[in-house]
Design a protein around this motif. Structure first.
Motif, PDB file in Angstrom:
ATOM      1  N   GLY A   1       0.808  -1.225   0.000  1.00 20.95           N
ATOM      2  CA  GLY A   1       0.000   0.000   0.000  1.00 20.95           C
ATOM      3  C   GLY A   1       0.831   1.260   0.000  1.00 20.95           C
ATOM      4  O   GLY A   1       2.031   1.264   0.309  1.00 20.95           O
ATOM      5  N   ASN A   2       0.182   2.366  -0.359  1.00 23.85           N
ATOM      6  CA  ASN A   2       0.825   3.694  -0.345  1.00 23.85           C
ATOM      7  C   ASN A   2       2.147   3.707  -1.100  1.00 23.85           C
ATOM      8  O   ASN A   2       3.140   4.299  -0.659  1.00 23.85           O
ATOM      9  N   HIS A   3       2.202   3.071  -2.264  1.00 23.38           N
ATOM     10  CA  HIS A   3       3.388   3.007  -3.132  1.00 23.38           C
ATOM     11  C   HIS A   3       4.565   2.293  -2.492  1.00 23.38           C
ATOM     12  O   HIS A   3       5.685   2.378  -2.990  1.00 23.38           O
ATOM     13  N   ALA A   4       4.327   1.588  -1.381  1.00 24.63           N
ATOM     14  CA  ALA A   4       5.419   0.901  -0.681  1.00 24.63           C
ATOM     15  C   ALA A   4       5.533  -0.536  -1.169  1.00 24.63           C
ATOM     16  O   ALA A   4       4.566  -1.302  -1.110  1.00 24.63           O
ATOM     17  N   TYR A   5       6.710  -0.885  -1.634  1.00 26.07           N
ATOM     18  CA  TYR A   5       7.006  -2.253  -2.064  1.00 26.07           C
ATOM     19  C   TYR A   5       8.130  -2.779  -1.181  1.00 26.07           C
ATOM     20  O   TYR A   5       9.233  -2.241  -1.180  1.00 26.07           O
ATOM     21  N   GLY A   6       7.834  -3.822  -0.429  1.00 29.07           N
ATOM     22  CA  GLY A   6       8.813  -4.364   0.493  1.00 29.07           C
ATOM     23  C   GLY A   6       8.645  -3.788   1.888  1.00 29.07           C
ATOM     24  O   GLY A   6       8.083  -2.701   2.092  1.00 29.07           O
ATOM     25  N   ILE A   7       9.166  -4.537   2.869  1.00 29.37           N
ATOM     26  CA  ILE A   7       8.912  -4.194   4.268  1.00 29.37           C
ATOM     27  C   ILE A   7       9.663  -2.940   4.721  1.00 29.37           C
ATOM     28  O   ILE A   7       9.168  -2.178   5.556  1.00 29.37           O
ATOM     29  N   GLU A   8      10.874  -2.701   4.191  1.00 26.00           N
ATOM     30  CA  GLU A   8      11.612  -1.510   4.610  1.00 26.00           C
ATOM     31  C   GLU A   8      10.910  -0.245   4.157  1.00 26.00           C
ATOM     32  O   GLU A   8      10.772   0.724   4.908  1.00 26.00           O
TER      33      GLU A   8
END
Length: 819
Positions: free
Chosen positions: A174-181
């Motif tokens: 979500g919110n343009h976030a790819y990956g946990i970091e």
């Protein structure tokens, strides 16, 4: 045979038939799909889309570009609890299966049969890796079989740790976030290693439905998902009862964080973005490039503050212009209306230090205001209202207000900012209409140390350092005077500061140039004329020198000769230059006569840590002379952090030496005169720096519409500009020394800390001679008012020397009129 036995045999037979059928279907699918399967080996060399990141020379993040926010991490960097949270949420049998969890698939099949639709995919983490890296998101049986076969192949080719690393870096959260970091930064503004258990569980709940369980958009639903995962972690033995209870009590702390930048340098970031786009095209946004700029973080922050303080200082002394807008308020504001008004202020938005505020009520000596977040406070009389004057015109302001109602009324939407004083308080302000720019270079190699293209990028993305071509006014005079010094003039040459009129045959008009103060000083030395910025002397110098010769000479400083006016207005800086053009020219004065080119990218590094570009600027060698260029040059700019990225690829480049464009005698003489601008001329305010090597020149154009100061000290050269984008007048009492110079001083005060003074060495061919200050001739023995002046040995006055009359003095045949 009993009925029970018969039914049991039938059931067993059907089971065998079903199993055989399933095997046949599976085998058929495998034979059909397997030739089309992509190579799992590609996962070992997979390239995740990673944004472009831009850093200062000292390793501070100043910009990030890319649609997908991603910061890949190794599995060793991921906290064990975070892995446990994902296993509890997605695949608690991960370490025991071989890519496919049969029980999970049967459960999904059962749901499909009983409900008629796919409720869950029964996917393992390995299957999700197969889907995310190789397949589409469509829900078909063919894709599901492909996913299963790929998962089995992935388990054969990769370790469990490798599979988890691929998964945790690829998933969309979500919110343009790819990956946990990236998700940790987006939702909590910190890296994964700083998250608590509740926050880890919250992020682990997102892969199932990033929109539905988004903790910013749907906090209540996200909390339910988080708590379920915490319960699963407890039941699986991943956490203790105490940890579970503590995490369950944690409030929802997520909010939408933008990219967390260390340094505010949006104009520099945009320059880098455009450069990278030109070099690499759209892949610059996703191929994981790192750009190390030449900008120093402390100098950039200093430049930001100096420019904002400068425009505020100008704006304040020209008076309060009134409210930005006015809203009609109800007689009594209830809680719902207060919330709505606060939301409207939030939508207007903060710009820099200026917060929008709504005036709720005004008394005689104070005003009650509402800010976003439903914060209500008071503007106190003694906190600035008592000193506020109102704008009338650029040349006039009112007397200071006697009551708050003279300035404000209920319903006004205004701007306020927090004071710099202690204790801090809110004070009335406004968005300045005036703009400004600052650019600072290392004079020895052209590296841009700081750059501010306007007081706020959000307000205006127009970069006034590189894009705003404005008249430099007197800021250009040193280049003309340098040409004169290289063509027979001396600092003691006498030239008449008197009125002059030029007739234009082409248009029948006359040109009557004048000095800024409207007064004339009569005959004066060239040195005086420059540090006092006398326009009429400058015109006479240019006319004697010759326009063509002057244009040819000043092109040595990097100015485009084709864009310079071929008339005497050249002496007054009537043409247009950007601040970057001007500061590049002044770098020649600052470094003793060498041409350097400005640059802002020191190196570009690819995702693997390889340097794919490294700047190779021409540098000045202060210890070298023209006959010995084998000595070491000054040190190039190096990044002294991000060592893990830069290590192993820092081979020294063979230095390239900057070309001398003005000889050392002329460089010494013009530097001496520009120092006098500070000590006794239009730049005297800069004496507060207490620097013996400070030099520079003010500049003010007609109107005045543009205010400049360009100067240098300690090897740093800086130009500042202030004016209106619409070319409005600044006010008749505003000059380069009142608007631009204070910005330069505030910046250089910090930039020069711990930097030693750097004086140009006096060449052997330069001598100091006592002269008569009124005639420029050799002083008589015992003359009381005699002064020392520098000369080249070949044109120093002697006992037989009689200074010739100025070519612009009485009796001249030149077509001018002397009043």
């Amino acid at each position: 045979m009993s009925n029970t036995t018969r039914y049991l045999r039938i059931l067993i037979g059907l089971s065998i038939l079903a199993t055989c059928g399933a095997v046949m279907v599976f085998a058929t699918a495998f034979l059909y799909i397997s030739p089309k399967l992509p190579s799992v080996e590609a996962l070992k060399d997979t390239q995740l889309q990673t944004p472009l990141r831009i850093y200062t020379a000292d390793g501070k993040l100043l910009g990030e570009f890319g649609e997908k926010r991603r910061s890949p991490v190794s599995i060793q960097e991921v906290p064990e609890l975070f892995i446990d949270a994902f296993l509890a949420a997605e695949d608690d049998h991960f370490y025991s299966h071989h890519g496919v969890d049969v029980s999970g698939l049967l459960r999904a099949a059962s749901q499909l049969i009983t409900s008629g639709s796919i409720q869950s995919g029964g996917s393992t983490i390995t299957m999700q890796v197969a889907k995310n890296y190789f397949l589409s998101q469509e829900r078909t049986f063919t894709r599901k079989f492909t996913e299963i076969f790929l998962a089995i192949e992935i388990e054969r080719a990769l370790s469990k740790g490798d599979i988890l690393e691929l998964y945790l870096n690829k998933i969309f959260l979500g919110n343009h976030a790819y990956g946990i970091e990236a998700a940790a930064q987006v939702y909590y503004g910190k890296p994964i290693k700083e998250l608590n258990l509740a926050q880890m569980a919250m992020i682990a709940g997102l892969p199932k439905a990033p929109s539905a369980y988004n903790p910013v958009a749907n906090p209540s639903r996200a909390k339910v998902r988080r708590n379920w995962i915490l319960g699963r972690m407890l039941s699986l033995g991943y956490i203790s009862e105490a940890d579970y209870k503590t995490a369950m009590l944690e409030p929802i702390s997520a909010k939408a964080y933008g990219t967390q930048l260390d340094v505010d340098a949006p104009y520099v970031a945009e320059m880098v973005r455009l450069d990278m786009l030109a070099r690499f095209g759209r892949t610059a946004y996703e191929d994981g490039y790192t750009v190390i700029t030449t900008v120093k973080s402390n100098l950039q922050e200093t430049a930001n503050k100096a420019l904002i303080d400068g425009v505020i200082e100008y704006d304040t002394r020209h008076g309060y212009r009134g409210a930005e807008r006015h809203w009609t308020l109800p007689n009594d504001i209830d809680s719902d209306q207060r919330r709505d008004l606060s939301q409207k202020l939030e939508e207007i938005g903060r710009i820099g230090p200026w917060h929008p505020a709504l005036v709720l009520d005004v008394s005689e000596k104070s005003a009650s205001i509402l800010l976003s977040g439903e914060l209500q406070t008071t503007l106190e009389w003694e906190h600035g209202l008592n000193k506020t004057v109102r704008y009338i015109s650029e040349d006039r302001v009112s007397y200071a207000a006697e009551t708050a109602s003279e300035l404000l009324k209920a319903g006004d939407v205004i701007r306020v900012k927090m004071s710099d004083t202690t204790p801090r308080h809110w004070e009335l302000s406004q968005l300045p209409k005036v703009q400004g720019a600052l650019v600072s270079l290392d004079a020895d190699n052209g590296a841009i140390l700081s750059l501010v293209g306007g007081y706020n990028y959000q307000k205006s993305a127009f970069n006034r350092v590189t894009q705003a071509a404005r008249q430099p006014g007197s800021n250009f005079k040193p280049f003309i005077y340098t040409a004169a010094l290289d063509n027979g003039f001396t600092p003691a040459t006498i030239i008449n500061d008197a009125p002059i009129v030029f007739d234009s045959d082409a248009q029948g008009n006359t040109w009557r140039p004048s000095n800024d103060n409207g007064r004339f000083n009569g005959p004066m030395r060239l040195r005086q004329a420059l540090y006092l910025s006398r326009n009429l002397v400058s015109i006479r110098v240019l006319r004697e020198l010759g326009i063509a010769k002057a244009i040819n000479y000043v092109s040595r400083f990097g100015f485009d000769a084709s864009k310079l006016p071929h008339d005497l207005s050249l002496a007054l800086g009537s043409h247009s230059l950007t601040p970057l053009d001007v500061v590049t020219g002044y770098a020649v004065f600052a470094n003793g006569g060498y041409k350097v080119s400005p640059y802002f990218i020191d190196r570009i590094i690819d995702r693997d840590g390889n340097t794919v570009y490294r700047a190779d600027p021409e540098v000045v060698c202060q210890r070298c002379n023209d006959d010995n260029l084998d000595e070491e040059p000054i040190a190039r700019i190096e990044a002294d952090s991000l060592d893990d990225i830069l290590s192993g690829d820092d081979d020294a480049l063979q230095p390239r030496y900057a070309k001398r464009v003005i000889d050392e005698e002329v460089a010494f003489l013009i530097d001496s005169i520009l120092q006098d601008v500070i000590t006794r001329g239009t730049g005297r305010k800069a004496l507060v720096l207490n620097r013996g090597d400070a030099a520079g020149k003010t500049g003010t154009t007609n109107g005045p519409t543009d205010a400049w100061f360009s100067g240098y000290s300690g090897g740093i050269v800086t130009s500042t500009w202030a004016g209106f984008d619409q070319n409005l007048n600044l006010g008749r009492r505003e000059y380069g020394g009142s608007v631009a110079l204070p910005i330069w001083i505030d910046y250089m005060r910090e930039a020069l800390k711990n930097r030693p003074e750097r004086h140009q060495k006096q060449p052997d061919s330069i001598i100091s001679v006592r002269i008569d200050p009124d005639t420029g001739n050799l002083a008589h023995p015992g003359q009381a008012n005699a002064i020392f002046e520098y000369f080249r040995t070949d044109n120093a006055p002697s006992e037989d020397f009689n200074q010739p009359a100025s070519p612009y003095g009485p009796g001249s045949d030149d077509p001018i009129e002397i009043f």
